[in-house]
Design an enzyme around this catalytic site. Structure first.
Site: not given
Ligand code: NI
Length: 172
Positions: A46, A51, A94-95, A136-137, A140
């Site tokens: 995701g 990001q 997470c990236l 989670h996304e 962000h």
């Protein structure tokens, strides 16, 4: 399509609140294409637009397993409706918080209202990994990282290590 650089914590841009997309046009679709390519390259399941430094309410996701066909999903202006009272725990990563994985508790099920790749309104009932990933996304888009759900002690430890790695990388 192009791979874009991914911001990592504690970059202050990740704390920004993203703004709604007014219309899903070709520019938005080009951004979603870049985001998907960036996510697959990372690799991750995701990615939110912030990001890659774009403060717009856009998410791409693909939770298909390595043996399955790719199943890209696009969410524009996603909103959570009816989060379940029962909670579930997943080990999240997470990236933007590379190499760290911690358990986070979230509602096990939710309904998501969003616009798709073509700008059509959709409703999706999510559970399991899909529900966790969407929450989670969407975090962000509100400037929240999964480490913000941890104790201050754990969060500070992770942020210290990330800052140290960034210092070392910059010195190389
Ligand atoms: Ni993330």
């Amino acid at each position: 399509m192009a791979i874009r650089p991914i911001l990592t914590a504690p970059d202050p841009r990740l704390k920004q609140i993203s703004t709604p997309v007014e219309s899903v046009d070709d520019d938005v679709r080009a951004l979603m294409d870049d985001m998907l390519e960036t996510m697959y390259d990372a690799p991750g399941i995701g990615l939110a637009a912030i990001q890659v430094g774009v403060p717009k309410r856009i998410i791409v996701m693909d939770i298909a397993g390595p043996e399955e066909e790719p199943a890209p999903r696009y969410f524009v202006n996603p909103e959570i409706l009816d989060p379940s009272e029962d909670l579930t725990v997943y080990q999240e990563g997470c990236l933007s918080v590379p190499e760290f994985y911690e358990e986070v508790e979230r509602p096990a099920k939710c309904r998501v209202k969003f616009l798709d790749y073509d700008g059509n309104p959709q409703i999706l009932d999510a559970e399991g990994l899909l529900a966790t990933c969407i929450q989670h996304e969407i975090d962000h888009l509100n400037g929240v990282l999964f480490i913000d759900h941890l104790s201050r002690l754990k969060r500070d430890r992770i942020l210290r290590k990330l800052k140290k790695e960034q210092r070392l990388a910059a010195a190389e």
